[in-house]
Enzyme design. Structure first.
Site, PDB file in Angstrom:
ATOM      1  N   ASP A  14       0.870  -1.158   0.000  1.00 52.13           N
ATOM      2  CA  ASP A  14       0.000   0.000   0.000  1.00 52.13           C
ATOM      3  C   ASP A  14       0.918   1.221   0.000  1.00 52.13           C
ATOM      4  O   ASP A  14       2.111   1.103   0.311  1.00 52.13           O
ATOM      5  CB  ASP A  14      -0.888  -0.031   1.241  1.00 52.13           C
ATOM      6  CG  ASP A  14      -1.798   1.178   1.335  1.00 52.13           C
ATOM      7  OD1 ASP A  14      -2.321   1.610   0.295  1.00 52.13           O
ATOM      8  OD2 ASP A  14      -1.973   1.690   2.451  1.00 52.13           O
ATOM      9  N   CYS A  15       0.391   2.379  -0.330  1.00 50.49           N
ATOM     10  CA  CYS A  15       1.226   3.582  -0.351  1.00 50.49           C
ATOM     11  C   CYS A  15       1.042   4.430   0.901  1.00 50.49           C
ATOM     12  O   CYS A  15       1.960   4.563   1.714  1.00 50.49           O
ATOM     13  CB  CYS A  15       0.930   4.413  -1.600  1.00 50.49           C
ATOM     14  SG  CYS A  15       1.969   5.896  -1.744  1.00 50.49           S
ATOM     15  N   ASP A  16      -0.142   5.009   1.066  1.00 53.84           N
ATOM     16  CA  ASP A  16      -0.385   5.934   2.177  1.00 53.84           C
ATOM     17  C   ASP A  16      -0.328   5.207   3.515  1.00 53.84           C
ATOM     18  O   ASP A  16      -1.061   4.250   3.739  1.00 53.84           O
ATOM     19  CB  ASP A  16      -1.757   6.598   2.013  1.00 53.84           C
ATOM     20  CG  ASP A  16      -1.810   7.467   0.762  1.00 53.84           C
ATOM     21  OD1 ASP A  16      -1.086   8.470   0.721  1.00 53.84           O
ATOM     22  OD2 ASP A  16      -2.560   7.122  -0.173  1.00 53.84           O
ATOM     23  N   ASP A 170      -1.702  -0.872   6.092  1.00 53.74           N
ATOM     24  CA  ASP A 170      -1.824  -0.171   7.373  1.00 53.74           C
ATOM     25  C   ASP A 170      -3.271   0.078   7.758  1.00 53.74           C
ATOM     26  O   ASP A 170      -3.518   0.683   8.804  1.00 53.74           O
ATOM     27  CB  ASP A 170      -1.100   1.179   7.312  1.00 53.74           C
ATOM     28  CG  ASP A 170      -1.855   2.188   6.468  1.00 53.74           C
ATOM     29  OD1 ASP A 170      -2.153   3.285   6.979  1.00 53.74           O
ATOM     30  OD2 ASP A 170      -2.169   1.873   5.294  1.00 53.74           O
TER      31      ASP A 170
END
Length: 225
Positions: A14-16, A170
């Site tokens: 995931d990025c954020d 997250d």
């Protein structure tokens, strides 16, 4: 059949909140915007309700669950203000660049962010060269997280079987999406939005096999499968 304890064939980030420490910034902007249209929530409630989901999903939930129709252009304004804040404040997650430099497995990024924000986030933090050509957004699929579409799309594009993938997430919707895709998932709680409680209990409850708080441990987490 893939051994549940064997190293993955593909790691999907995931990025954020995993690659970039964006959530405190974006959740703050979103909270202020929602307050302005009459939805009185604090930033922790906004995190619990909306972290890890796309702006399209957030707007749908505000309309159906809260009975508030966001004014025309609201989503675009929030996105623009978020990007403006990113220009001044966004940083890469501590240790991620070093960890990716040493990475020896195929990897990619699959994010609920729209393509413009996703590439800008990676570019501002110097992470874009690690992922260029292997960037997947929820805008490319019919349904965002917690549905499995995005992760299945990323795996297919990368030529990996879902059961051979490990997702680093997250958020609860992200963990749920990974599990629905038949993938293994590890929860990351090193982002600023986790505050003082980094146990990740909600991620474990959603199906994460383990939780870690620092990218210095990424190699160990990946090796554990």
């Amino acid at each position: 059949m893939t051994d549940a304890h064997s190293p993955p064939a593909l790691v999907i980030f995931d990025c954020d909140g995993v690659l970039v420490d964006s959530e405190p910034i974006s959740l703050g902007v979103l909270t202020r915007g929602l307050n302005q249209i009459g939805l009185c929530l604090d930033v922790e409630t906004v995190r619990a309700r909306y972290a890890g989901t796309s702006m399209v999903s957030i707007m749908q939930r505000v309309a159906t669950e809260d009975g508030i129709a966001p004014p025309e252009g609201f989503a675009e304004r929030v996105k623009a203000e978020t990007l403006e804040a990113f220009e001044a404040e966004l940083t890469a997650m501590a240790g991620i660049a070093a960890a990716l430099t040493e990475f020896r497995l195929p990897f990619c990024v699959a994010s609920s962010s729209d393509p413009v924000r996703l590439r800008r986030s990676l570019g501002l933090t110097g992470l874009l060269p690690f992922f260029d050509g292997r960037i997947f957004s929820s805008a490319e699929v019919a349904r965002g997280k917690p549905f499995p579409d995005l992760f299945l799309h990323a795996a297919a594009r990368m030529g990996a079987e879902p059961a051979a993938c490990l997702v680093i997430e997250d958020s609860v919707p992200g963990v749920q999406a990974a599990r629905a895709a038949g993938m293994r998932v590890a929860g990351f709680t090193g982002g600023g939005h986790w505050g003082h409680d980094r146990t990740g209990r909600e991620l474990l409850a959603a199906g994460a096999a383990r939780v870690f708080t620092a990218h210095a441990d990424l190699g160990r987490i990946v090796a554990a499968g």
